[in-house]
Write a protein that holds these residues in place. Sequence first.
Motif, PDB file in Angstrom:
ATOM      1  N   SER A  12       0.849  -1.181   0.000  1.00 31.90           N
ATOM      2  CA  SER A  12       0.000   0.000   0.000  1.00 31.90           C
ATOM      3  C   SER A  12       0.888   1.236   0.000  1.00 31.90           C
ATOM      4  O   SER A  12       2.085   1.145   0.331  1.00 31.90           O
ATOM      5  N   PRO A  13       0.345   2.404  -0.335  1.00 26.81           N
ATOM      6  CA  PRO A  13       1.135   3.631  -0.237  1.00 26.81           C
ATOM      7  C   PRO A  13       1.657   3.880   1.177  1.00 26.81           C
ATOM      8  O   PRO A  13       2.773   4.385   1.347  1.00 26.81           O
ATOM      9  N   LEU A  14       0.867   3.506   2.204  1.00 27.49           N
ATOM     10  CA  LEU A  14       1.315   3.697   3.577  1.00 27.49           C
ATOM     11  C   LEU A  14       2.502   2.795   3.889  1.00 27.49           C
ATOM     12  O   LEU A  14       3.469   3.214   4.552  1.00 27.49           O
ATOM     13  N   TYR A  17       5.566   4.256   2.183  1.00 26.70           N
ATOM     14  CA  TYR A  17       6.061   5.402   2.939  1.00 26.70           C
ATOM     15  C   TYR A  17       6.905   4.916   4.120  1.00 26.70           C
ATOM     16  O   TYR A  17       8.022   5.400   4.351  1.00 26.70           O
ATOM     17  N   ALA A  52       3.688   1.258   9.372  1.00 26.05           N
ATOM     18  CA  ALA A  52       2.369   1.471   8.752  1.00 26.05           C
ATOM     19  C   ALA A  52       1.227   1.380   9.748  1.00 26.05           C
ATOM     20  O   ALA A  52       0.111   0.993   9.397  1.00 26.05           O
ATOM     21  N   LEU A  55      -0.592   7.208  10.471  1.00 26.18           N
ATOM     22  CA  LEU A  55      -0.526   8.036   9.269  1.00 26.18           C
ATOM     23  C   LEU A  55       0.469   9.174   9.463  1.00 26.18           C
ATOM     24  O   LEU A  55       0.471   9.830  10.507  1.00 26.18           O
ATOM     25  N   LEU A  77       4.854  12.010  -1.029  1.00 31.88           N
ATOM     26  CA  LEU A  77       4.066  10.785  -0.863  1.00 31.88           C
ATOM     27  C   LEU A  77       2.809  10.998  -0.019  1.00 31.88           C
ATOM     28  O   LEU A  77       1.874  10.193  -0.102  1.00 31.88           O
ATOM     29  N   VAL A  81      -0.609   8.731   0.147  1.00 26.07           N
ATOM     30  CA  VAL A  81      -0.883   7.945   1.349  1.00 26.07           C
ATOM     31  C   VAL A  81      -2.277   8.269   1.883  1.00 26.07           C
ATOM     32  O   VAL A  81      -3.077   7.376   2.189  1.00 26.07           O
ATOM     33  N   SER A  84      -5.159   6.991  -0.159  1.00 28.57           N
ATOM     34  CA  SER A  84      -5.370   5.551  -0.017  1.00 28.57           C
ATOM     35  C   SER A  84      -6.174   5.204   1.222  1.00 28.57           C
ATOM     36  O   SER A  84      -6.693   4.094   1.342  1.00 28.57           O
ATOM     37  N   GLN A  85      -6.278   6.153   2.174  1.00 26.98           N
ATOM     38  CA  GLN A  85      -7.026   5.912   3.395  1.00 26.98           C
ATOM     39  C   GLN A  85      -8.512   6.266   3.265  1.00 26.98           C
ATOM     40  O   GLN A  85      -9.303   5.986   4.161  1.00 26.98           O
TER      41      GLN A  85
END
Length: 276
Positions: A12-14, A17, A52, A55, A77, A81, A84-85
């Motif tokens: 995931s983007p998170l 990150y 992760a 946030l 990013l 992120v 995506s939430q």
Amino acid sequence: MVNINSLDPGASPLDYYGFELRRYREAAGLTQRQLGEIVNYTGSLVGQVETARKLPTPEFSERVDAALGTGGLLSRLVPLVMRSQLPAWFQQVAELEARATQINTFHTHLFHGLLQTPAYARAVLGVLDQARLDDRTAARMARQLIFEKQEPPSFWAIISEGALLQEIGDKDVMREQLAHLLGFDDNPLINIQILPFKAGAHAGLQGSFDLYHFEHDPAIVYTEGYGGSGHPTADRGTVKKCSLRYDHLQAAALSLRDSVKLIRRVMEDRYGNQLA
């Protein structure tokens, strides 16, 4: 609990990150605690972001970018992120917001998410669902980062007078929210018109809708209903009809100057004019 040694940057983007944060921190030879001390956050929070479980905020990302010399990677990013939430059905809308050169909105009973304060957003999101409220509020607020882009979109909002009177949260929340709207008065890219009750029957009686315009792609209309789903469409006939409705709503709404006067009057008379 996520095992940091097996964190998958592609999950995931998170996760990506967190993976990059850990990689840059270790390359700098810093522990989580040491990095936390440098950026004025706890080592525990650094660890939660790396795994992760937390946030990252824009402020956290800016400080870490500066401390680790990432060239601004983590800050870039953050919008991805946060997007995506959002609920899966709304992520497409957030992408439209991020790509649009012009956004026109009409809302009947609340203020658009791009105009909301954190307290107002929290009150709206908390109705019937208190789960992960901090994260959900942060994700909604992050959508407003589009106004900080090098070339932000022009944003035009027509809002029913009823939204000024619908007390969401409490009087302090509403006072802050209306003051926030007044703060856009000198911003030529963000324009707010109030559709007064005295307008009577109007072109928006069927409900709220948003219009997204792009530099090279066809315009898109977005409407929302119950059931946790939205309805974006690029159908030319629908876009044309909604654009015409919007023109009529603008004609029926108060001028920008008179809208400011009404917002200020409601704030003072109904909620008090001093911010807490």
